[in-house]
Write a protein that holds these residues in place. Structure first.
Motif, PDB file in Angstrom:
ATOM      1  N   THR A   5     -30.685 -67.874 -16.102  1.00 42.67           N
ATOM      2  CA  THR A   5     -29.507 -67.741 -16.954  1.00 42.67           C
ATOM      3  C   THR A   5     -29.033 -69.147 -17.314  1.00 42.67           C
ATOM      4  OG1 THR A   5     -28.026 -67.809 -15.057  1.00 42.67           O
ATOM      5  CG2 THR A   5     -28.823 -65.618 -15.750  1.00 42.67           C
ATOM      6  N   PRO A   6     -28.129 -69.271 -18.288  1.00 43.04           N
ATOM      7  CA  PRO A   6     -27.578 -70.602 -18.567  1.00 43.04           C
ATOM      8  C   PRO A   6     -26.987 -71.268 -17.322  1.00 43.04           C
ATOM      9  CG  PRO A   6     -27.051 -69.137 -20.368  1.00 43.04           C
ATOM     10  CD  PRO A   6     -27.695 -68.283 -19.290  1.00 43.04           C
ATOM     11  N   LEU A  88     -27.952 -89.003 -33.864  1.00 43.15           N
ATOM     12  CA  LEU A  88     -28.635 -89.357 -35.114  1.00 43.15           C
ATOM     13  C   LEU A  88     -27.919 -88.796 -36.339  1.00 43.15           C
ATOM     14  CD1 LEU A  88     -32.435 -88.970 -34.270  1.00 43.15           C
ATOM     15  CD2 LEU A  88     -31.294 -91.045 -35.058  1.00 43.15           C
ATOM     16  N   ILE A  89     -27.397 -87.593 -36.231  1.00 44.14           N
ATOM     17  CA  ILE A  89     -26.748 -86.995 -37.404  1.00 44.14           C
ATOM     18  C   ILE A  89     -25.273 -87.382 -37.507  1.00 44.14           C
ATOM     19  CG2 ILE A  89     -28.402 -85.089 -37.576  1.00 44.14           C
ATOM     20  CD1 ILE A  89     -26.176 -83.268 -36.359  1.00 44.14           C
ATOM     21  N   LYS A  90     -24.852 -88.280 -36.603  1.00 44.52           N
ATOM     22  CA  LYS A  90     -23.505 -88.855 -36.662  1.00 44.52           C
ATOM     23  C   LYS A  90     -22.399 -87.788 -36.632  1.00 44.52           C
ATOM     24  CE  LYS A  90     -24.985 -93.105 -37.250  1.00 44.52           C
ATOM     25  NZ  LYS A  90     -25.036 -93.995 -36.132  1.00 44.52           N
ATOM     26  N   THR A  91     -22.607 -86.788 -35.809  1.00 46.87           N
ATOM     27  CA  THR A  91     -21.588 -85.747 -35.694  1.00 46.87           C
ATOM     28  C   THR A  91     -20.373 -86.288 -34.956  1.00 46.87           C
ATOM     29  OG1 THR A  91     -21.176 -83.469 -35.015  1.00 46.87           O
ATOM     30  CG2 THR A  91     -22.542 -84.769 -33.563  1.00 46.87           C
ATOM     31  N   ASN A  92     -19.220 -85.849 -35.370  1.00 46.37           N
ATOM     32  CA  ASN A  92     -17.969 -86.303 -34.771  1.00 46.37           C
ATOM     33  C   ASN A  92     -17.517 -85.262 -33.753  1.00 46.37           C
ATOM     34  OD1 ASN A  92     -15.638 -87.633 -34.175  1.00 46.37           O
ATOM     35  ND2 ASN A  92     -14.561 -86.997 -36.023  1.00 46.37           N
ATOM     36  N   CYS A  93     -18.126 -85.304 -32.559  1.00 42.69           N
ATOM     37  CA  CYS A  93     -17.818 -84.321 -31.530  1.00 42.69           C
ATOM     38  C   CYS A  93     -18.050 -84.948 -30.157  1.00 42.69           C
ATOM     39  CB  CYS A  93     -18.698 -83.085 -31.690  1.00 42.69           C
ATOM     40  SG  CYS A  93     -20.455 -83.391 -31.337  1.00 42.69           S
ATOM     41  N   ASP A  94     -17.725 -84.201 -29.137  1.00 43.82           N
ATOM     42  CA  ASP A  94     -18.044 -84.601 -27.766  1.00 43.82           C
ATOM     43  C   ASP A  94     -19.525 -84.306 -27.567  1.00 43.82           C
ATOM     44  OD1 ASP A  94     -18.565 -84.596 -25.002  1.00 43.82           O
ATOM     45  OD2 ASP A  94     -16.569 -83.852 -24.504  1.00 43.82           O
ATOM     46  N   ILE A  95     -20.338 -85.343 -27.630  1.00 43.15           N
ATOM     47  CA  ILE A  95     -21.803 -85.194 -27.600  1.00 43.15           C
ATOM     48  C   ILE A  95     -22.257 -84.421 -26.363  1.00 43.15           C
ATOM     49  CG2 ILE A  95     -24.000 -86.458 -27.488  1.00 43.15           C
ATOM     50  CD1 ILE A  95     -22.682 -86.712 -30.222  1.00 43.15           C
ATOM     51  N   GLU A  96     -21.733 -84.784 -25.203  1.00 42.22           N
ATOM     52  CA  GLU A  96     -22.120 -84.107 -23.949  1.00 42.22           C
ATOM     53  C   GLU A  96     -21.828 -82.615 -24.028  1.00 42.22           C
ATOM     54  OE1 GLU A  96     -23.474 -85.269 -20.974  1.00 42.22           O
ATOM     55  OE2 GLU A  96     -23.736 -87.272 -21.807  1.00 42.22           O
ATOM     56  N   ALA A  97     -20.613 -82.273 -24.415  1.00 39.02           N
ATOM     57  CA  ALA A  97     -20.194 -80.873 -24.461  1.00 39.02           C
ATOM     58  C   ALA A  97     -20.981 -80.091 -25.517  1.00 39.02           C
ATOM     59  CB  ALA A  97     -18.700 -80.777 -24.731  1.00 39.02           C
ATOM     60  N   GLU A  98     -21.197 -80.706 -26.650  1.00 40.62           N
ATOM     61  CA  GLU A  98     -21.919 -80.043 -27.734  1.00 40.62           C
ATOM     62  C   GLU A  98     -23.369 -79.771 -27.337  1.00 40.62           C
ATOM     63  OE1 GLU A  98     -21.540 -78.790 -31.949  1.00 40.62           O
ATOM     64  OE2 GLU A  98     -20.088 -79.377 -30.444  1.00 40.62           O
ATOM     65  N   ALA A  99     -24.027 -80.754 -26.747  1.00 36.04           N
ATOM     66  CA  ALA A  99     -25.413 -80.561 -26.295  1.00 36.04           C
ATOM     67  C   ALA A  99     -25.476 -79.461 -25.244  1.00 36.04           C
ATOM     68  CB  ALA A  99     -25.984 -81.866 -25.754  1.00 36.04           C
ATOM     69  N   GLU A 100     -24.515 -79.465 -24.327  1.00 33.53           N
ATOM     70  CA  GLU A 100     -24.448 -78.435 -23.291  1.00 33.53           C
ATOM     71  C   GLU A 100     -24.278 -77.052 -23.914  1.00 33.53           C
ATOM     72  OE1 GLU A 100     -24.369 -76.479 -19.688  1.00 33.53           O
ATOM     73  OE2 GLU A 100     -24.928 -78.565 -20.028  1.00 33.53           O
ATOM     74  N   ALA A 101     -23.446 -76.943 -24.925  1.00 32.20           N
ATOM     75  CA  ALA A 101     -23.215 -75.661 -25.581  1.00 32.20           C
ATOM     76  C   ALA A 101     -24.459 -75.177 -26.323  1.00 32.20           C
ATOM     77  CB  ALA A 101     -22.035 -75.780 -26.546  1.00 32.20           C
ATOM     78  N   MET A 102     -25.196 -76.095 -26.899  1.00 32.60           N
ATOM     79  CA  MET A 102     -26.373 -75.741 -27.687  1.00 32.60           C
ATOM     80  C   MET A 102     -27.586 -75.398 -26.838  1.00 32.60           C
ATOM     81  SD  MET A 102     -26.170 -78.835 -30.482  1.00 32.60           S
ATOM     82  CE  MET A 102     -27.790 -78.532 -31.179  1.00 32.60           C
ATOM     83  N   GLU A 103     -27.790 -76.134 -25.770  1.00 33.80           N
ATOM     84  CA  GLU A 103     -29.078 -76.133 -25.095  1.00 33.80           C
ATOM     85  C   GLU A 103     -29.533 -74.779 -24.570  1.00 33.80           C
ATOM     86  OE1 GLU A 103     -28.933 -79.085 -22.055  1.00 33.80           O
ATOM     87  OE2 GLU A 103     -27.544 -77.976 -20.816  1.00 33.80           O
ATOM     88  N   HIS A 104     -28.638 -73.946 -24.138  1.00 32.99           N
ATOM     89  CA  HIS A 104     -29.038 -72.681 -23.534  1.00 32.99           C
ATOM     90  C   HIS A 104     -29.367 -71.592 -24.549  1.00 32.99           C
ATOM     91  CE1 HIS A 104     -27.883 -74.361 -19.723  1.00 32.99           C
ATOM     92  NE2 HIS A 104     -26.662 -74.576 -20.155  1.00 32.99           N
ATOM     93  N   TYR A 105     -28.999 -71.803 -25.789  1.00 36.35           N
ATOM     94  CA  TYR A 105     -29.097 -70.728 -26.761  1.00 36.35           C
ATOM     95  C   TYR A 105     -30.086 -70.983 -27.889  1.00 36.35           C
ATOM     96  CZ  TYR A 105     -25.194 -69.372 -23.977  1.00 36.35           C
ATOM     97  OH  TYR A 105     -24.418 -69.048 -22.893  1.00 36.35           O
TER      98      TYR A 105
END
Length: 143
Positions: A5-6, A88-105
């Protein structure tokens, strides 16, 4: 067989990270790192043990099996890839949190496509410059 699971992926990813810098990992280490209770860690460890990702005895050390090392390595690399992509895409977000949210799905196919984009942009700075110019110009027209 235990499906990852995530939440279990997070435990395995952190176990792998710990294994890179220390020989001994204990329940308290994971509890502190993940900000969860020790009973929650113990429950997750039993699931990972049942899935043959780790070797673990109550009050003992936690070690990754070969399977756990392989999957742990993948999980860490997937996280790093997603963070690199977001940078790389210069997103204006919390990189750690965003990657964590994306990675499992994201599917394996999507991860491979993101890897191809990251590799392409890193190997073709002239195209990366075009992308950045487009990102800047399109952000000016956003409503």
């Amino acid at each position: 067989m235990t499906t990852l699971t995530p939440s279990l992926e997070d435990y395995l990813e952190e176990l792998y990270r710990f294994s890179l810098c220390t020989d001994t990992v204990r329940v308290t280490d994971l509890s502190v790192k993940l900000g969860v209770s020790m009973p929650s860690v113990t429950k997750a460890l039993h699931k990972l043990k049942n899935g043959q990702y780790i070797s673990y005895e109550r009050y003992g050390e936690i070690t990754l099996t070969e399977k756990g090392n392989i999957i742990g390595d993948f999980l860490v690399k997937r996280n790093q890839l997603l963070k690199e992509f977001l940078i790389l895409i210069k997103t204006n977000c919390d990189i750690e949190a965003e990657a964590e949210a994306m990675e499992h799905y994201l599917s394996q196919a999507t991860i491979r496509s993101i890897q191809a984009i990251v590799t392409f942009l890193n190997n073709n700075p002239e195209w990366y410059k075009v992308l950045l110019e487009y990102i800047v110009s399109s952000s000016k027209t956003d409503v």
